[in-house]
Each structure stands twice: as structure tokens, then as C-alpha cells.
Design an enzyme around this catalytic site. Structure first.
Site, mmCIF file in Angstrom:
data_model
loop_
_atom_site.group_PDB
_atom_site.id
_atom_site.type_symbol
_atom_site.label_atom_id
_atom_site.label_comp_id
_atom_site.label_asym_id
_atom_site.label_seq_id
_atom_site.Cartn_x
_atom_site.Cartn_y
_atom_site.Cartn_z
ATOM 1 N N GLU A 10 63.221 6.942 121.191
ATOM 2 C CA GLU A 10 62.691 5.840 122.016
ATOM 3 C C GLU A 10 63.658 5.420 123.136
ATOM 4 O O GLU A 10 63.229 5.248 124.280
ATOM 5 C CB GLU A 10 62.325 4.649 121.125
ATOM 6 C CG GLU A 10 61.067 4.920 120.301
ATOM 7 C CD GLU A 10 60.919 4.015 119.087
ATOM 8 O OE1 GLU A 10 61.681 3.055 118.953
ATOM 9 O OE2 GLU A 10 60.026 4.291 118.247
ATOM 10 N N ASP B 225 66.265 -3.032 122.434
ATOM 11 C CA ASP B 225 64.839 -2.952 122.101
ATOM 12 C C ASP B 225 64.472 -4.014 121.063
ATOM 13 O O ASP B 225 64.778 -3.861 119.888
ATOM 14 C CB ASP B 225 64.545 -1.532 121.576
ATOM 15 C CG ASP B 225 63.067 -1.305 121.257
ATOM 16 O OD1 ASP B 225 62.308 -2.299 121.191
ATOM 17 O OD2 ASP B 225 62.674 -0.140 121.062
#
Length: 618
Positions: free
Chosen positions: A187, A211
Site C-alpha cells: 500500500e 496511513d
């Protein structure tokens, strides 16, 4: 005559085959593509709707399965039939998640072993792979509906800290959803690509990717050199996110209104209503100084200053993770060239300001933080399709490589499309007491049973010292060098016994044969994974019968006649179930035997402990 595909929705000419980028998230998932005209990544959505699909699966009457917003409605009314956060279960055993078992409102099976978790809904058992495949299937349908064309290939993102088992589980979920998963991408790497970081081959950069999603927080430190991303360190908290901010507001309002948390628990409709209001308040306060609303005749209000004070401890927790990640990478904040913000919760101004101050530079937040990972996945898909010539693609393995395990199953060590050179190792053990050798059979292919794949080599690791089943630790390692030559080694770690074999380059398959093997794997994905689940259930059942039998022989004196009779009955029922073709039946009988043996196993364990305390052994 050549056929040209035209997208009916946009009227534009279509590429021969679309490869989508998928962000399979804990809270929400989405799918994106490179727009054929603008050549820019876009998240797919229908008209005015959101691009986000909640990662929620509901099991209704007569086997009806709904995913997304529709399923989310059942979280309060039918919690036992509604599965959320399935991503947290990927590649995990019950032991891994037992500390947070209360977090899940649905039934997660505890079989007291290291086997992967299963979720029980009614009389059916689902693996996290099944659950994730339902979400991926929904994303595939959604993309096909919007693009008016079949979608069969995808790049799927996973957290940087996902291990081999979790990555393989994600690939399997994609295959089960009818997708050929070309690459599993981290990611943070995808988010960096969405900001164009790493696309310039000359640049060398160190990046922090922050994140903060609905339920999880990750910080990753990446180094990008010549377009190659290296994860230097990761840190985070898998139970920290925007939901905790909402809960902080709920608690604040409860104090205001004098309603106790117990009262709130009794009233599920009110719980959901106040939680949704809190989420609304959080979003509103990103752009305004105060929020006011009414709920059940009560006035609710909160200022931005109060909200920031409430979430201060949560933001501080993320800072502690950032410090740990930097420490692990051996870096200071001044070494970080760019900070990328990912996840809806990073929209909160207090979060942005705190992180910007911590690293001493502005953060990258111009791309929609909910979409940034999926957009990066679409860029990676475009690179794989060969449309982005600026980015170097390293040599890759055309098909997965693995070995045969119990029941004739293929255990993949190096998934297809892995970069070459590559090295990976995994530990195995014996199934029989005193087993002194192990056959290592190497296969290539995408099917779940080795009989459908191509055998490359085989050798015996002999001279394993006689030990009880499960004691030897045999590490099997695959090394592919830059010429594509595969070296397979097997080593028993306790004794140091070792054996290896070399398999020649590319293994003599034509492109057409590789393509055919891939097509077969997608066409048979459903039955393959059903077969794998059945074989695994049988193996699990047989192991449980063996251990139960050994336990009873050893401890018969401590069991009552009723317990012996009940256990014998349950063992017989499991033995019979193993001969059937029904995975759910086997799981049910395993669960029944576990339920009978757990109480007396715990009792005998207590006797053993108290005897040991007195200096005796049992």
C-alpha cells in the site's frame, strides 16, 4: 476482420484488456483504472455515488450474499450474519487474534490450534479468503458494470507488513473472485506512485507514508532508488483509526446528556444513530469551528477545540509509532524527503498539522486520501500492461513455484510475477512420529492440487533424527538467480541435515502453455479452492483424531465414563464426516469434538500444573 472494443459509456476506444487497481481495505475497498483518454488514474464510481465500497459482507436468507453499503445496514440488526474487517483475519490463526476476539460481533472459530481462522455463519464455515473474495467479486462486477467490458486482471494492494501467508491468501481471494492477480503491491508503494514518487528513475528519495484509516494505522518508511521501492521499516496499530475518533465524540456527548454507556448498549438503534452523528461531526469540524445537532430531543454540540483535545491521545499514539519506525530504519526526521498522507482520517486538520510539525515539512495531501492507494495500484497495473515506458520492469517469474504438502496440495513459495532474482524460505514439519525422511516435490503452476500443475523436480531429505510428529523443523528455500535458475534447498534445522537440487531456467514452457495454465486456474478457481478447503478440513480432522486418541490413552485415569463415551461418539462422527465430500460437515464435527474435549483437557492440564508445583510429574 479485426474487432475493436468501444466503451459504450464514454464512447472511447478501449485497450485490448483492462487491468484494474484494487485497494482491498479493512473498512472500505475500491477499484481504479488509468483513463483511456486522459491517461490519468481515476477511481471508478457510478454517477454521484462514492468510489468506496464498505468491506462488509452480509449472509441473508437462502444463501443470498450482499456486499458494501447494502450489507452495512445489517451491522446493527443482524451482527451474527454480517462480517466486517475480514482483512484483519487474513493469514491469521485464532491465537493471533484471541486478544481482540471481542472486537468481532460474528463467530470466529477457536479450535485451539495454529490453523487459520474460520468464521461461522449459520451452519456454514467461511475462511477469510472466501470473505475477501466476496468483496473482490463485488468490485469486479462494479468495474464491469461501469466500464461495460469484462475485467479479468488486477493488481491488489496489501499492507507492507503483510507476511507471505497473508499475501498468498489475498492472491487466492482474487483468484476465487475470477481475477488473475498480476501483482500484490505494498500500500505505501502504491500511495507513493500516485504522487509520482519513484517514477523518475534518477531520483533517490526516502519517504514516510502515514496511513490512518477507519480502523487501522500504519507508518512505513520507504527508500526509492532507480524506481525500486524498498521498505526500510513499518510500524502501526491495527486497532487505531477514525472509528476511535468517533467513539471519543460519542463518550463526550454521553457525559453531556447523562446517558450511561450501559444504557446505550441496551439500545442498538440509538448506538448506531449517535455513532453516525459523531462521524458527521468529525467531518464537519474539518471545515468548521462548531457542530450542533439534535438526537431524540437532546441537543448535541462540540467545538473543534474540544474535538482536537479529545483526539490528542490518539494522534500521540501515531507519533509514537512514527518514532519507532524511524528508529528501526536508523533515520532522523530530517532524513525524510516527503510525507504521503493516506486514509480518510488524515483529513482531520489536527492530524495533518501534528505530522507536518513532527517531520518539519509540509505533507503531501493533494490526492484524495481515500483513493490514493487504489490510484497507485492502477499506475502499477499500467506499468505491468507495458503502457508506461518510463518505469523499468524487472524480470519476473511467469508461473508460481511451490512444493507438494499434505493431501497433494500445492504450497506456493514464489508467486507468479515475482521479481527475479528472488529468495524465499518456509518451515515445514513431519506428520508421523519418528519420520526420518521427507520428500520434497517441486511444482510450477497456478492450480491448488499438484496433480494439475507441472512437476519440475523431486528429492528426498533423509537422515532426519527420529522425533515426535511436529518436532522437526525443515526449512525449504527457493532461490532464483538472475538467469532464472531455481535452486531448491531443504534443511532440518535441529540436526543440520541438508539436501539441494538445481532446476534449469524458464522450465521449457511456451507463452501459449503459460497462458493456458493461467486460464485453467481462473476457470477452475472455485472448484480448486473448494477442493483445497475439503483436503485441509480432512487433514485437520485426521490430526485432531490422532491427538485426541494419544491424549486419551495417556490420561484415561482422569476421565469419567460419560466423557469417554461422548468423546468416542464424537470421534466416530468425525471419522465418518472425513469420508464425505462436505467441508462444512467436517468443520462442524471438529468443532463438536473440540467442545467435548476442551473442558477435560483444561482440567487435566490444571492437575498436571498443580502436581508439578508439588515437585511431582504426572
Amino acid at each position: 476482420m479485426a474487432k475493436i472494443a468501444i466503451n459504450i459509456a464514454t464512447g472511447s476506444l478501449q485497450q485490448p484488456e483492462i487491468i484494474v487497481g484494487i485497494d482491498l481495505g479493512t473498512t472500505n475497498s475500491l477499484v481504479s483504472i488509468i483513463h483511456p483518454d486522459t491517461k490519468k488514474p481515476i477511481a471508478l464510481k457510478e454517477h454521484d455515488s462514492s468510489s468506496l465500497v464498505p468491506s462488509v459482507v452480509h449472509f441473508g436468507e437462502a444463501g443470498a450474499i450482499t456486499v458494501g453499503e447494502e450489507a452495512k445496514k445489517y451491522l446493527i440488526t443482524e451482527p451474527h450474519n454480517t462480517v466486517f474487517s475480514a482483512k484483519r483475519l487474513m493469514g491469521k490463526s485464532y491465537k493471533d487474534i484471541s486478544d481482540n476476539a471481542s472486537f468481532f460481533s460474528y463467530k470466529v472459530i477457536d479450535d485451539g490450534t495454529d490453523n487459520l481462522v474460520k468464521v461461522q455463519v449459520g451452519d456454514k464455515f467461511y475462511s477469510p479468503i472466501d470473505l475477501s473474495s466476496f468483496i473482490l467479486k463485488e468490485l469486479k462486477h462494479r468495474a464491469e458494470h461501469i466500464l461495460k467490458t469484462p475485467v479479468n486482471k488486477a493488481v491488489i494492494t496489501v499492507p507492507a507488513y503483510f507476511n507471505d501467508a497473508q499475501r498468498q491468501a489475498t492472491r487466492d481471494a482474487g483468484k476465487l473472485a475470477g481475477l488473475d492477480v498480476l501483482r500484490i503491491v505494498n500500500e505505501p508503494t502504491a500511495a507513493s506512485l500516485a504522487y509520482g514518487l519513484g517514477l523518475n528513475k534518477e531520483a533517490e528519495k526516502t519517504i514516510a507514508v502515514y496511513d490512518l484509516g477507519g480502523g487501522t494505522f500504519d507508518i512505513s518508511i520507504l527508500k526509492i532508488t532507480n524506481g525500486i521501492f524498498e521498505v526500510l521499516s513499518t510500524n502501526g496499530d491495527t486497532y487505531l483509526g477514525g472509528d476511535d475518533m468517533d467513539n471519543a465524540i460519542v463518550k463526550y456527548w454521553l457525559q453531556q446528556s447523562g446517558v450511561s454507556e450501559d444504557e446505550l448498549k441496551q439500545n442498538k438503534e440509538l448506538t448506531q444513530a449517535i455513532r453516525l452523528k459523531a462521524e458527521e461531526a468529525k467531518k464537519h469540524l474539518s471545515l468548521n469551528d462548531t457542530f450542533t445537532a439534535e438526537l431524540n430531543g437532546d441537543a448535541l454540540s462540540i467545538t473543534r477545540a474540544d474535538f482536537e483535545q479529545l483526539i490528542h491521545p490518539l494522534v500521540d499514539k501515531t507519533l509514537a509509532c512514527c518514532k519507532n519506525a524511524l528508529k528501526d530504519a536508523g533515520l532522523k526526521t530530517s532524513d525524510i524527503d516527503a510525507i504521503v498522507m493516506v486514509g480518510g482520517s488524515t483529513r482531520v486538520p489536527a492530524v495533518k498539522n501534528t505530522i507536518s510539525n513532527f517531520f518539519g515539512k509540509p505533507v503531501n495531501d493533494s490526492v484524495n486520501p481515500d483513493e490514493v492507494v487504489a490510484l497507485g495500484a492502477a499506475i502499477q497495473a499500467d506499468i505491468l500492461a507495458g503502457n508506461n515506458k518510463d518505469v523499468l520492469l524487472l524480470d519476473i517469474t511467469p508461473l508460481s513455484l511451490g512444493i507438494e504438502t499434505a493431501g497433494g496440495l500445492m504450497d506456493v513459495l514464489i508467486p507468479r510475477n515475482s521479481k527475479i532474482p528472488n529468495k524465499v524460505g518456509r518451515q515445514y514439519t513431519t506428520q508421523v512420529d519418528g519420520q526420518d525422511s521427507m520428500r520434497i516435490s517441486v511444482y510450477q503452476g497456478e492450480r491448488d492440487l499438484v496433480q494439475h500443475n507441472r512437476k519440475l523436480a523431486e528429492f528426498n531429505l533423509t537422515g532426519i533424527p527420529g522425533m515426535p510428529a511436529g518436532m522437526p523443523k525443515v526449512e525449504v528455500s527457493f532461490l532464483i538467480n538472475a538467469d532464472g535458475i531455481l535452486v531448491v534447498k531443504a534443511k532440518e534445522l535441529r540436526s543440520g541435515v541438508e539436501q539441494s537440487i538445481e532446476v534449469k531456467s524458464q522450465y521449457g514452457l511456451t507463452d501459449a502453455e503459460v497462458e493456458q495454465m493461467l486460464m485453467d486456474s481462473i476457470a477452475h478457481a472455485k472448484e480448486d479452492i473448494a477442493t483445497r478447503a475439503l483436503v485441509e478440513a480432512r487433514t485437520e480432522g485426521e490430526q485432531l483424531l490422532q491427538t485426541t486418541e494419544r491424549f486419551i490413552q495417556k490420561n484415561a485415569a482422569h476421565l469419567t465414563k460419560e466423557e469417554m463415551m461422548e468423546t468416542a461418539g464424537a470421534m466416530q462422527a468425525l471419522q465418518l464426516a472425513i469420508t464425505m465430500e462436505d467441508k462444512n460437515l467436517i468443520q462442524t464435527k471438529i468443532e463438536a469434538l473440540n467442545d467435548i474435549s476442551r473442558p477435560y483437557a483444561e482440567r487435566i492440564m490444571d492437575i498436571a500444573v498443580s502436581s508439578a508445583m508439588k515437585g511431582k510429574t504426572i
